[in-house]
Design an enzyme around this catalytic site. Sequence first.
Site, mmCIF file in Angstrom:
data_model
loop_
_atom_site.group_PDB
_atom_site.id
_atom_site.type_symbol
_atom_site.label_atom_id
_atom_site.label_comp_id
_atom_site.label_asym_id
_atom_site.label_seq_id
_atom_site.Cartn_x
_atom_site.Cartn_y
_atom_site.Cartn_z
ATOM 1 C CB CYS A 129 60.948 103.779 113.545
ATOM 2 S SG CYS A 129 62.280 102.934 112.688
ATOM 3 C CB THR A 192 58.902 103.123 101.192
ATOM 4 O OG1 THR A 192 58.714 102.968 102.609
ATOM 5 C CG2 THR A 192 59.981 102.170 100.715
ATOM 6 N N GLY A 242 65.455 105.914 95.699
ATOM 7 C CA GLY A 242 64.033 105.872 95.372
ATOM 8 C C GLY A 242 63.836 105.575 93.906
ATOM 9 N N GLY A 243 63.725 104.299 93.561
ATOM 10 C CA GLY A 243 63.425 103.896 92.196
ATOM 11 C C GLY A 243 64.580 103.881 91.223
#
Length: 304
Positions: A129, A192, A242-243
């Site tokens: 953030c 991400t 992640g993926g």
Amino acid sequence: MSDMRVTIAGVELKNPVIAASGTFGYGMEYNEFYPVSRLGGISCKGTTLKERQGNPPSRIAETPAGMLNSVGLQNPGVDQFLSVYLPWLLQQDTVVIANMAGSTLEDYAAMAERLDASDVHMVELNISCPNVKKGGASFGTSCESVEQVTAEVRRRCRKPLIVKLTPNVTSIGDIAAAAEAAGADALSLINTLTGMRIDLKTRRPILHNNTGGLSGPAVFPVAVRMVREVYKRVKVPLIGMGGIASWEDAAEMMIAGAAAVQVGTANFRNPMAMPEIIDGLERYARQLGLSCISELTGTVEEWA
């Protein structure tokens, strides 16, 4: 049968597959496809102190091997989470992980106190953030700010604390070590990667926020590399993400060093992705003759 249970920061999960925050809501919709009790855990939608409407549309863009999102942490706020969604989640026989986000240290401190007083099983600290008091730079991009926010939450929260790392840094190992030193019980990675798509007709970014977070199969090799790098730097358990779209991906991530995995974007393409990954991991562990799935973690044999 191999024992599929794993333990993260003293919390036992029935298997190592967790729904990633932001892609699974609170599990209610997916519960129509299969009992979410099958999962090792659910990392809930990122929650802030107050309700957030998120970013204006367009907020989603397709990419050749994944997607970009700039949803902007749309969520009903911590009060609604605790009063409406948490009671249902606690009845689902799975580990409930509250993902917390904020724009200031004060936000994080207040969230930590609220969640510490609740019945959530674990807390996942989103440090991707922007810190509005420091010019908008992400809390997770410097060792100093990572230590500061992690220590602040640690002081106010006795729940097992997972710190979720951003990949948009120069040294993921240094960032991980800073989070561990400040009191993290576990680390989850990667969040991400920052990306952009442009509309050729208008020559404007497709996303109203201009950039967004890239997820999906395109980021998987980056995630595997970063999990391996962090595994060699810290002692706390890692949750890899992640993926991940198949049991083979999940197994590869565990071999790199993850004790458990989170699955996100794959759920949009295939609502049954996680049960299929759980079944595939169990078959693979049986084929290898493992007594428990945790024996897979960190077993990669790197070339000299």
